[in-house]
Motif scaffolding. Structure first.
Motif, mmCIF file in Angstrom:
data_model
loop_
_atom_site.group_PDB
_atom_site.id
_atom_site.type_symbol
_atom_site.label_atom_id
_atom_site.label_comp_id
_atom_site.label_asym_id
_atom_site.label_seq_id
_atom_site.Cartn_x
_atom_site.Cartn_y
_atom_site.Cartn_z
ATOM 1 N N ASN A 1 -147.591 -11.403 53.535
ATOM 2 C CA ASN A 1 -146.829 -12.442 52.833
ATOM 3 C C ASN A 1 -145.996 -11.836 51.705
ATOM 4 O O ASN A 1 -146.323 -10.768 51.176
ATOM 5 C CB ASN A 1 -147.763 -13.494 52.242
ATOM 6 N N TYR A 2 -144.921 -12.550 51.349
ATOM 7 C CA TYR A 2 -144.046 -12.126 50.253
ATOM 8 C C TYR A 2 -143.972 -13.243 49.215
ATOM 9 O O TYR A 2 -144.252 -14.411 49.508
ATOM 10 C CB TYR A 2 -142.634 -11.823 50.769
ATOM 11 N N LEU A 3 -143.582 -12.849 47.997
ATOM 12 C CA LEU A 3 -143.415 -13.792 46.891
ATOM 13 C C LEU A 3 -141.957 -13.826 46.454
ATOM 14 O O LEU A 3 -141.297 -12.782 46.376
ATOM 15 C CB LEU A 3 -144.284 -13.383 45.706
ATOM 16 N N LEU A 4 -141.459 -15.031 46.162
ATOM 17 C CA LEU A 4 -140.087 -15.195 45.690
ATOM 18 C C LEU A 4 -140.095 -15.909 44.351
ATOM 19 O O LEU A 4 -140.979 -16.726 44.064
ATOM 20 C CB LEU A 4 -139.267 -16.026 46.689
ATOM 21 N N ASP A 5 -139.114 -15.599 43.521
ATOM 22 C CA ASP A 5 -138.909 -16.265 42.239
ATOM 23 C C ASP A 5 -137.692 -17.167 42.385
ATOM 24 O O ASP A 5 -136.652 -16.753 42.909
ATOM 25 C CB ASP A 5 -138.670 -15.211 41.145
ATOM 26 N N PHE A 6 -137.813 -18.422 41.953
ATOM 27 C CA PHE A 6 -136.741 -19.410 42.091
ATOM 28 C C PHE A 6 -136.518 -20.022 40.713
ATOM 29 O O PHE A 6 -137.339 -20.791 40.218
ATOM 30 C CB PHE A 6 -137.176 -20.474 43.099
ATOM 31 N N LYS A 7 -135.407 -19.655 40.062
ATOM 32 C CA LYS A 7 -135.235 -19.913 38.635
ATOM 33 C C LYS A 7 -133.943 -20.675 38.346
ATOM 34 O O LYS A 7 -132.865 -20.269 38.775
ATOM 35 C CB LYS A 7 -135.228 -18.566 37.903
ATOM 36 N N GLU A 8 -134.087 -21.767 37.601
ATOM 37 C CA GLU A 8 -132.918 -22.541 37.184
ATOM 38 C C GLU A 8 -132.055 -21.713 36.234
ATOM 39 O O GLU A 8 -132.564 -20.959 35.404
ATOM 40 C CB GLU A 8 -133.386 -23.815 36.468
ATOM 41 N N THR A 9 -130.749 -21.854 36.377
ATOM 42 C CA THR A 9 -129.814 -21.078 35.554
ATOM 43 C C THR A 9 -128.948 -22.004 34.718
ATOM 44 O O THR A 9 -128.399 -22.981 35.236
ATOM 45 C CB THR A 9 -128.918 -20.199 36.449
ATOM 46 N N HIS A 10 -128.823 -21.710 33.453
ATOM 47 C CA HIS A 10 -128.000 -22.485 32.523
ATOM 48 C C HIS A 10 -126.755 -21.676 32.143
ATOM 49 O O HIS A 10 -126.659 -20.487 32.451
ATOM 50 C CB HIS A 10 -128.811 -22.816 31.271
ATOM 51 N N PRO A 11 -125.791 -22.280 31.436
ATOM 52 C CA PRO A 11 -124.644 -21.508 30.949
ATOM 53 C C PRO A 11 -125.117 -20.377 30.033
ATOM 54 O O PRO A 11 -126.162 -20.477 29.394
ATOM 55 C CB PRO A 11 -123.827 -22.528 30.155
ATOM 56 N N SER A 12 -124.337 -19.305 29.961
ATOM 57 C CA SER A 12 -124.652 -18.219 29.039
ATOM 58 C C SER A 12 -124.593 -18.735 27.606
ATOM 59 O O SER A 12 -123.685 -19.495 27.238
ATOM 60 C CB SER A 12 -123.654 -17.074 29.211
ATOM 61 N N SER A 13 -125.543 -18.316 26.773
ATOM 62 C CA SER A 13 -125.535 -18.740 25.368
ATOM 63 C C SER A 13 -124.386 -18.088 24.591
ATOM 64 O O SER A 13 -124.115 -18.450 23.447
ATOM 65 C CB SER A 13 -126.878 -18.413 24.706
ATOM 66 N N LEU A 14 -123.694 -17.129 25.210
ATOM 67 C CA LEU A 14 -122.535 -16.487 24.579
ATOM 68 C C LEU A 14 -121.273 -17.329 24.744
ATOM 69 O O LEU A 14 -120.291 -17.136 24.016
ATOM 70 C CB LEU A 14 -122.282 -15.100 25.182
ATOM 71 N N GLN A 15 -121.284 -18.245 25.717
ATOM 72 C CA GLN A 15 -120.082 -18.975 26.108
ATOM 73 C C GLN A 15 -119.323 -19.602 24.932
ATOM 74 O O GLN A 15 -118.094 -19.476 24.843
ATOM 75 C CB GLN A 15 -120.446 -20.048 27.145
ATOM 76 N N PRO A 16 -120.007 -20.275 23.978
ATOM 77 C CA PRO A 16 -119.255 -20.924 22.890
ATOM 78 C C PRO A 16 -118.503 -19.952 21.983
ATOM 79 O O PRO A 16 -117.629 -20.379 21.216
ATOM 80 C CB PRO A 16 -120.357 -21.654 22.089
ATOM 81 N N TYR A 17 -118.832 -18.663 22.044
ATOM 82 C CA TYR A 17 -118.265 -17.688 21.102
ATOM 83 C C TYR A 17 -117.272 -16.741 21.769
ATOM 84 O O TYR A 17 -116.787 -15.810 21.129
ATOM 85 C CB TYR A 17 -119.413 -16.922 20.427
ATOM 86 N N LEU A 18 -116.973 -17.004 23.036
ATOM 87 C CA LEU A 18 -116.045 -16.148 23.770
ATOM 88 C C LEU A 18 -114.609 -16.598 23.514
ATOM 89 O O LEU A 18 -114.310 -17.793 23.563
ATOM 90 C CB LEU A 18 -116.337 -16.202 25.276
ATOM 91 N N THR A 19 -113.749 -15.639 23.231
ATOM 92 C CA THR A 19 -112.332 -15.966 23.009
ATOM 93 C C THR A 19 -111.489 -15.571 24.215
ATOM 94 O O THR A 19 -110.289 -15.808 24.225
ATOM 95 C CB THR A 19 -111.804 -15.233 21.762
ATOM 96 N N VAL A 20 -112.103 -14.978 25.211
ATOM 97 C CA VAL A 20 -111.392 -14.564 26.422
ATOM 98 C C VAL A 20 -111.832 -15.465 27.573
ATOM 99 O O VAL A 20 -113.000 -15.841 27.677
ATOM 100 C CB VAL A 20 -111.679 -13.075 26.751
ATOM 101 N N SER A 21 -110.882 -15.861 28.414
ATOM 102 C CA SER A 21 -111.210 -16.770 29.518
ATOM 103 C C SER A 21 -112.083 -16.068 30.550
ATOM 104 O O SER A 21 -111.940 -14.868 30.795
ATOM 105 C CB SER A 21 -109.930 -17.301 30.179
ATOM 106 N N GLN A 22 -112.978 -16.831 31.145
ATOM 107 C CA GLN A 22 -113.916 -16.335 32.148
ATOM 108 C C GLN A 22 -113.475 -16.804 33.534
ATOM 109 O O GLN A 22 -112.750 -17.792 33.669
ATOM 110 C CB GLN A 22 -115.319 -16.878 31.855
ATOM 111 N N PRO A 23 -113.915 -16.109 34.591
ATOM 112 C CA PRO A 23 -113.641 -16.604 35.944
ATOM 113 C C PRO A 23 -114.232 -18.000 36.130
ATOM 114 O O PRO A 23 -115.214 -18.354 35.467
ATOM 115 C CB PRO A 23 -114.359 -15.588 36.844
ATOM 116 N N LYS A 24 -113.654 -18.768 37.031
ATOM 117 C CA LYS A 24 -114.194 -20.097 37.321
ATOM 118 C C LYS A 24 -115.287 -19.958 38.380
ATOM 119 O O LYS A 24 -115.031 -20.091 39.572
ATOM 120 C CB LYS A 24 -113.075 -21.030 37.784
ATOM 121 N N TRP A 25 -116.494 -19.667 37.918
ATOM 122 C CA TRP A 25 -117.612 -19.509 38.840
ATOM 123 C C TRP A 25 -117.958 -20.858 39.468
ATOM 124 O O TRP A 25 -117.893 -21.896 38.802
ATOM 125 C CB TRP A 25 -118.840 -18.971 38.095
ATOM 126 N N HIS A 26 -118.373 -20.823 40.716
ATOM 127 C CA HIS A 26 -118.755 -22.053 41.423
ATOM 128 C C HIS A 26 -119.975 -22.699 40.754
ATOM 129 O O HIS A 26 -120.043 -23.919 40.605
ATOM 130 C CB HIS A 26 -119.049 -21.725 42.894
#
Length: 395
Positions: free
Chosen positions: A250-275
């Motif tokens: 048997n194998y084990l998998l990790d399934f983890k919810e992902t939130h926005p990066s906590s750096l996002q509010p402080y970025l002055t450069v545009s980021q790719p439009k991730w899906h």
């Protein structure tokens, strides 16, 4: 913004699972380094927008680079590597952001392992000088068992003795030739039927949209997983799958919810439009690492997204306590971590807004910014200690 540390932390963690948030706060109150690890958002809230370090070349960064966000894992080619291993906060940002957070982690974490102030500054200097020299070479590399040194070499050598069955037993129990996850274990809690059904639905949908081996990923059990520091309070599950056959295959998998990066509010450069936020984490991890883990997928669930990855016996971090009073062992570790930082930035250069390798090489020709990093890291390490004390007094 309120200057009250507890309020700032509460605001950032608003909406997370209350029971797990209580556990997160308990972890934050362990020591200043645990506090620093779990409050990445405070670091960037406090980082001065007029700092000269903000004008450094743009690269893909981990975002939360510290001493314990490097580790070992088995790649898709089934070889074991040592690399940055956490990309929850990853974004496109000045290359110096990772450096200044990492150097701060050296200074904050030094007392926990018995290193004095002069030694922590010496190790910080080695990290910055090695990073700069590696960047100047302009050629990305990887850390494997044959190329590792010091504490990293010890870690990778020890992994050969690890057995999958022993690893499975850390999370599960066996009964009549069948395995199930053991909710009596410290890091596992019971998932509700609706939570289990939702995870099953998402994994099955992923099966149908890929050419993955459906038999291998046949789900045996799903429970909540308690792991991490900064991410505690988000949804996270451990999944037991059939793998190569029950019970020991048997194998084990990790399934983890992902939130926005906590750096996002402080970025002055545009980021790719991730899906999705998971797509950001997975794509940047694959760009930075020389070889990514065998299973690494972003899975979409409408307004939520999750990262699916394999839990491996080979995953581990270096034991800093193993320096055993021999400074040379920590010096080699700083050199390795600096090389990995530079290699990952070089490897991901020229992608969707990150500078090309030539600009990173040009940046390495000057080391004047070293002092700016050391000065800010020393200042902020003192603030971390003050904030830690204030937090402890408020809970």
């Amino acid at each position: 913004m309120s200057n009250n540390i507890k309020t700032r932390i509460d605001n950032f963690n608003n909406g997370r699972n209350p029971e797990l948030l209580k556990l997160k706060y308990k972890k934050l109150a362990t020591d200043p380094f645990s506090f620093f690890r779990g409050t990445c958002h405070l670091f960037y809230e406090d980082f001065p927008p007029d700092s000269l370090l903000n004008s450094a070349p743009l690269t893909w960064i981990c975002g939360d680079l510290h001493l314990e966000n490097f580790g070992s894992y088995k790649g898709e080619n089934r070889l074991v590597y040592f690399d940055i291993n956490d990309f929850d906060e990853s974004v496109l940002a000045p290359c110096t952001w990772d450096l200044v957070r990492f150097v701060t982690s050296i200074i904050v974490g030094s007392h926990a392992v018995g290193i004095n102030d002069a030694e922590s500054l010496h190790l910080s200097d080695i990290y910055l000088k090695t990073y700069t020299a590696t960047l100047a070479e302009g050629k990305p590399g990887t850390v494997e068992k044959e190329t590792a040194k010091g504490l990293v070499k010890d870690l990778l050598a020890s992994l050969q003795k690890r057995e999958r069955v022993k690893f499975l037993k850390k999370y599960s129990k066996e009964n009549n030739g069948k395995r199930c996850l053991d909710i009596e274990k410290k890091r596992i809690k019971k998932a509700t039927e609706s939570e289990q059904e939702n995870v099953k639905k998402l994994i099955r949908h992923w099966h149908h949209s890929t050419d993955q081996n459906a038999d291998f990923y046949e789900i045996i059990d799903i429970q909540k997983r308690i792991a991490g520091n900064g991410s505690l309070g988000l949804e996270r599950y451990v999944i037991l799958v059939e793998g190569h056959g029950s019970p020991d295959g048997n194998y084990l998998l990790d399934f983890k919810e992902t939130h926005p990066s906590s750096l996002q509010p402080y970025l002055t450069v545009s980021q790719p439009k991730w899906h999705t936020h998971a797509a950001r984490v997975v794509n940047i991890q694959q760009r930075l690492q020389g070889t990514s883990p065998a299973l690494l997928e972003g899975i979409d669930d409408g307004d939520k997204s999750y990262v699916l990855r394999e839990l491996q016996p080979e995953q581990d971090t270096v034991s800093l306590q193993a320096w055993d009073g021999k400074l040379g062992r920590l010096e080699k570790l700083m050199q390795t971590m600096a090389e990995v930082t530079a290699w990952d930035q070089l490897r991901s250069s020229g992608r969707q807004g990150s500078v090309i390798a030539d600009e990173l090489i040009d940046f390495s020709q000057s080391s004047q910014w070293h002092n700016s990093i050391l000065e800010y890291a020393r200042h902020y390490a003192e603030k971390v200690n003050e904030d830690f004390q204030e937090f402890c007094e408020s809970i």
